[in-house]
Write a protein that holds these residues in place. Structure first.
Motif, mmCIF file in Angstrom:
data_model
loop_
_atom_site.group_PDB
_atom_site.id
_atom_site.type_symbol
_atom_site.label_atom_id
_atom_site.label_comp_id
_atom_site.label_asym_id
_atom_site.label_seq_id
_atom_site.Cartn_x
_atom_site.Cartn_y
_atom_site.Cartn_z
ATOM 1 N N SER A 199 1.469 -1.210 0.503
ATOM 2 C CA SER A 199 0.262 0.200 0.376
ATOM 3 C C SER A 199 0.770 0.721 -0.074
ATOM 4 O O SER A 199 1.673 1.590 0.795
ATOM 5 N N VAL A 200 0.448 2.070 -0.598
ATOM 6 C CA VAL A 200 1.030 3.405 -1.087
ATOM 7 C C VAL A 200 1.212 4.180 0.830
ATOM 8 O O VAL A 200 2.241 4.723 0.955
ATOM 9 N N TRP A 201 0.045 4.059 1.688
ATOM 10 C CA TRP A 201 -0.452 4.631 2.845
ATOM 11 C C TRP A 201 0.550 3.710 3.932
ATOM 12 O O TRP A 201 0.352 3.452 5.122
ATOM 13 N N THR A 202 1.789 2.895 3.258
ATOM 14 C CA THR A 202 2.208 1.543 4.420
ATOM 15 C C THR A 202 3.345 2.703 5.110
ATOM 16 O O THR A 202 4.305 3.444 4.290
ATOM 17 N N GLU A 203 3.194 3.059 6.481
ATOM 18 C CA GLU A 203 4.539 3.292 7.091
ATOM 19 C C GLU A 203 4.856 3.036 8.436
ATOM 20 O O GLU A 203 3.947 2.232 8.662
ATOM 21 N N VAL A 204 5.959 2.928 8.773
ATOM 22 C CA VAL A 204 7.089 1.917 9.367
ATOM 23 C C VAL A 204 7.108 2.886 10.258
ATOM 24 O O VAL A 204 7.603 4.327 10.488
ATOM 25 N N GLY A 205 6.597 2.548 11.747
ATOM 26 C CA GLY A 205 7.591 3.080 12.642
ATOM 27 C C GLY A 205 7.123 2.836 14.234
ATOM 28 O O GLY A 205 6.947 1.816 14.253
ATOM 29 N N PRO A 206 8.259 3.479 14.852
ATOM 30 C CA PRO A 206 8.667 2.215 16.294
ATOM 31 C C PRO A 206 7.473 2.733 17.188
ATOM 32 O O PRO A 206 6.854 3.669 16.876
#
Length: 171
Positions: free
Chosen positions: A71-78
């Motif tokens: 997905s273009v809205w995939t965000e990775v964060g802590p």
């Protein structure tokens, strides 16, 4: 006599199967080793069981993306989780007690998981999030709300609408 109708909120913590993979391998889905530390008790929200860590409790910091598909809205964060497996979060139709108020960013998504910018909401005070999320989920073009921290915008949990139930009579 009118009856007040309330929406059941289907709250989702990190998927237990995804957490199991992290615990089994000692790394998150992005190849980072578990960073284990003792909680300060100053606001580390645990995404495994959806509560704040107690001082001295063993926690871990991992990278996490709420979407497990392209997905273009995939965000990775802590995000923080317990350093060892815990009982997880038991859904009860309501928001998790310790993580049910602002300040928060509420990101809205359509059925196809595309972000719905029109309904994204910033809650800058300590307001109860439930009525705000219920209002957002009542929009015909909102299927899911991601609850995130305000400043770093780290993911806390997602919410979908469940079936409505009749509550006590309205006053």
């Amino acid at each position: 006599m009118d009856t007040q109708t309330t929406t059941t909120l289907l709250v989702h913590a990190i998927d237990p199967a995804r957490l199991a993979a992290v615990y089994d391998t000692g790394t998150d889905a992005h190849g980072n080793r578990l960073l284990r530390l003792a909680a300060t008790g100053e606001g580390e929200p645990l995404r495994c069981c959806l509560r704040f860590a107690e001082p001295g409790e063993q926690i871990a910091l991992i990278s996490y993306a709420p979407f497990d598909h392209p997905s273009v809205w995939t965000e990775v964060g802590p995000v923080y989780i317990h350093a060892a497996r815990c009982a997880g979060y038991t859904p009860n139709g309501r928001l998790p007690e310790q993580l049910s108020s602002g300040p928060r960013v509420l990101r809205t998504y359509r059925d196809d998981d595309s972000m719905n910018y029109e309904h994204n909401t910033v809650v800058t005070n300590d307001a109860d999030l439930a009525p705000i999320i219920e209002r957002l989920l009542a929009e015909p073009d909102v299927a899911t709300v991601h609850v995130r921290s305000l400043a770093p915008q780290c993911f806390h949990y997602s919410v979908k609408a469940g079936s409505a139930y009749a509550g006590r009579p309205a006053a």
